[in-house]
Design an enzyme around this catalytic site. Structure first.
Site, short mmCIF file in Angstrom:
data_model
loop_
_atom_site.label_atom_id
_atom_site.label_comp_id
_atom_site.label_asym_id
_atom_site.label_seq_id
_atom_site.Cartn_x
_atom_site.Cartn_y
_atom_site.Cartn_z
N GLU A 63 -20.31 -21.31 17.27
CA GLU A 63 -20.37 -22.27 18.37
C GLU A 63 -18.98 -22.83 18.70
O GLU A 63 -18.80 -24.04 18.73
CB GLU A 63 -21.30 -23.43 18.00
CG GLU A 63 -22.73 -23.05 17.69
CD GLU A 63 -23.55 -24.25 17.20
OE1 GLU A 63 -22.98 -25.32 16.90
OE2 GLU A 63 -24.78 -24.10 17.11
N CYS A 118 -6.09 -49.86 34.54
CA CYS A 118 -5.78 -51.19 34.02
C CYS A 118 -6.23 -51.36 32.58
O CYS A 118 -7.20 -52.08 32.29
CB CYS A 118 -6.40 -52.24 34.93
SG CYS A 118 -5.74 -52.08 36.58
N GLU A 119 -5.59 -50.65 31.69
CA GLU A 119 -5.83 -50.70 30.25
C GLU A 119 -4.52 -50.32 29.58
O GLU A 119 -3.89 -49.35 29.99
CB GLU A 119 -6.84 -49.62 29.81
CG GLU A 119 -8.23 -49.75 30.33
CD GLU A 119 -9.16 -50.51 29.39
OE1 GLU A 119 -8.78 -50.73 28.22
OE2 GLU A 119 -10.24 -50.87 29.86
N GLY A 137 -15.94 -24.24 20.77
CA GLY A 137 -15.72 -24.85 22.08
C GLY A 137 -14.22 -24.94 22.32
O GLY A 137 -13.63 -24.12 23.04
N ARG A 186 -8.34 -38.22 25.72
CA ARG A 186 -8.07 -37.83 24.33
C ARG A 186 -6.96 -38.66 23.65
O ARG A 186 -7.13 -39.04 22.49
CB ARG A 186 -7.78 -36.34 24.22
CG ARG A 186 -8.97 -35.46 24.65
CD ARG A 186 -8.84 -34.00 24.21
NE ARG A 186 -8.95 -33.88 22.77
CZ ARG A 186 -7.94 -33.77 21.94
NH1 ARG A 186 -6.71 -33.72 22.37
NH2 ARG A 186 -8.16 -33.71 20.65
N GLY A 233 -15.82 -25.99 15.68
CA GLY A 233 -14.90 -26.88 14.99
C GLY A 233 -13.53 -26.34 14.67
O GLY A 233 -12.67 -27.09 14.20
C1 LIG Z 1 -19.09 -30.12 19.50
C2 LIG Z 1 -19.88 -29.09 18.82
C3 LIG Z 1 -19.40 -27.79 18.73
C4 LIG Z 1 -18.05 -27.36 19.25
O1 LIG Z 1 -16.97 -27.92 18.54
P1 LIG Z 1 -15.50 -27.43 18.82
O2 LIG Z 1 -14.68 -28.27 17.92
O3 LIG Z 1 -15.21 -27.69 20.26
O4 LIG Z 1 -15.43 -25.98 18.50
C5 LIG Z 1 -20.21 -26.84 18.14
N1 LIG Z 1 -21.44 -27.17 17.65
C6 LIG Z 1 -21.92 -28.41 17.71
C7 LIG Z 1 -23.27 -28.69 17.17
C8 LIG Z 1 -21.16 -29.42 18.29
O5 LIG Z 1 -21.65 -30.66 18.35
#
Ligand SMILES: *Cc1c(COP(=O)(O)O)cnc(C)c1O
Length: 402
Positions: free
Chosen positions: A259, A328-329, A261, A298, A223
């Site tokens: 976690e 087409c949006e 991403g 996004r 997150g």
């Molecule tokens: C989407 C997600 C992430 C990654 O979130 P980021 O904002 O990309 O870092 C980590 N853990 C869980 C459970 C998620 O659903």
């Protein structure tokens, strides 16, 4: 970039291996003072070459489907022991595949799901390591679609009910209580919500330990946001984040699972797109490009504003334009009323910071082929996903029998 566009065509996703390595290193340094493991969130960008690169850097993975687990295993058969499995709707087939692979941890999100994991593990004569994903009821100041840590969201179990759920899990001989997990949302740019969530989690861990549970892991989720408006001192941001996450945990003797991403891959990718046409509707100027919302949703989905820069800087004067795609949006736009240097038809634009939730959310809407992806590493630029063909798209379809 011009060379890549000519060689591989447009629209084209281009990723930097160096940028990804730097981000992983920044995380490892920021969390250097505590036992930790980065479980990269596969859903941000699930290309096999990206997963293999992250595996080589020592990362584990956070998956939210059996498909993502399969991708991780294709990247490295032995990576399963570093996989955590999150998500509110794990099917029996997916749970079974994860047990078979021997993943590190199931992040449970509901009592019925716990029963399903226990039943699957019993059938396989295995023990599943589990954590409850607790919902700490803290607001995260982000887009409502990517906020997950409030009671009204579908994710996790209320933190107030966790002790009872841990007691239930501990009674099953096919479940092994191993951790506590939390994930409050995505693109969170302040550390305060992470800190608030972690203090609540730490208090829970203390209660659980006194209840006799062995809590080995605290999974802090992902997150951490990135700065889409310009350059960010990422090392400083992640250091602040690490402080917020680890301070509440310092005396608990747990390993921290992370976690991330977006914060790993977001800034590592650009989308190259060519200007097809310029047009004017009254006073309004449009730049029509060959990438569409099917390539990058996004802006339409999250009102995201990505920087857009001409690849060749001709020092042309500024103008106010909408940059739009061919789909087409009316929602098919990359920028509205944006001041950009004047670009001609045929020129290249780069849409920045699209490494996360770009290609991962791409679709075939309007029967458009999904873009190609290239990974740049030093002097080499390799195709890591070829452009789709119409044959790729049509293959699963069947004519109804007459
Ligand atoms: C989407 C997600 C992430 C990654 O979130 P980021 O904002 O990309 O870092 C980590 N853990 C869980 C459970 C998620 O659903």
């Amino acid at each position: 970039m011009t060379g890549l566009a000519e060689r591989f065509g447009t629209p084209l996703y281009v990723y930097s291996a160096k940028a990804i390595r730097e981000r992983v290193r920044a995380f490892d340094e920021a969390f250097g003072g505590v036992p930790h493991s980065i479980c990269y969130s596969v859903k941000a960008n699930s290309n096999l070459s990206i997963l293999r690169l992250l595996d080589k850097l020592g990362c584990g993975f956070d998956v939210v489907s059996g498909g993502e687990l399969e991708r991780v295993l294709r990247a490295n058969r032995r990576a399963a022991k570093k996989v955590v499995f999150s998500g509110v709707g794990k099917t029996v087939a997916e749970i079974d595949a994860a047990l078979k692979a021997g993943i590190l941890l199931f992040n449970l999100e509901g009592a019925s799901e716990m029963e399903a994991v226990a039943a699957c593990a019993a059938k396989r004569k295995q023990t599943a390591r589990i954590a409850w994903r607790v919902n700490p009821d803290v607001p995260a100041d982000t887009h409502p679609y990517i906020s997950t840590g409030l009671q009204k969201h579908k994710f996790g179990v209320p933190i107030g009910e966790a002790r009872e759920l841990y007691a239930r899990a501990a009674r099953s001989k096919h479940l092994q209580v191993s951790g506590v997990s939390v994930h409050i949302g995505s693109q969170i740019t302040q550390v305060a919500p992470f800190s608030a969530a972690m203090w609540r989690v730490a208090e829970l861990v203390r209660q659980l330990q006194s209840d006799g549970h062995k809590i080995e892991y605290v999974d802090a989720g992902g997150g951490l946001g990135i700065d889409y408006s310009g350059s960010q001192d990422f090392a400083a941001t992640v250091a602040e984040y690490a402080h917020a996450v680890t301070r509440p945990l310092h005396d608990l003797n747990v390993k921290v699972l992370l976690e991330p991403g977006r914060s790993i891959v977001g800034a590592a990718g650009v989308l190259l797109t060519r200007v097809l046409y310029r047009k004017k509707n009254g006073e309004k100027k449009f730049v029509v490009v060959d990438a569409g919302m099917n390539d990058l949703i996004r802006p339409a989905l999250y009102q995201a504003e990505h920087q857009i820069v001409p690849v060749e800087d001709r020092k042309s004067g500024p103008e106010i334009v909408d940059v739009v795609g061919p789909v087409c949006e009316s929602g098919d736009f990359f920028a509205r009323e944006r001041t950009l240097p004047t670009v001609n038809e045929g020129e290249l634009l780069a849409i920045l910071d699209v490494g996360a939730y770009g290609m991962a959310l791409a679709s075939n809407y309007n029967t458009r082929a999904r873009a190609a992806e290239v990974l740049v590493d030093g002097k080499s630029a390799q195709l890591i996903r070829r452009r789709e063909t119409i044959a790729d798209q049509i293959r699963p379809e069947l004519f109804k029998r007459a």
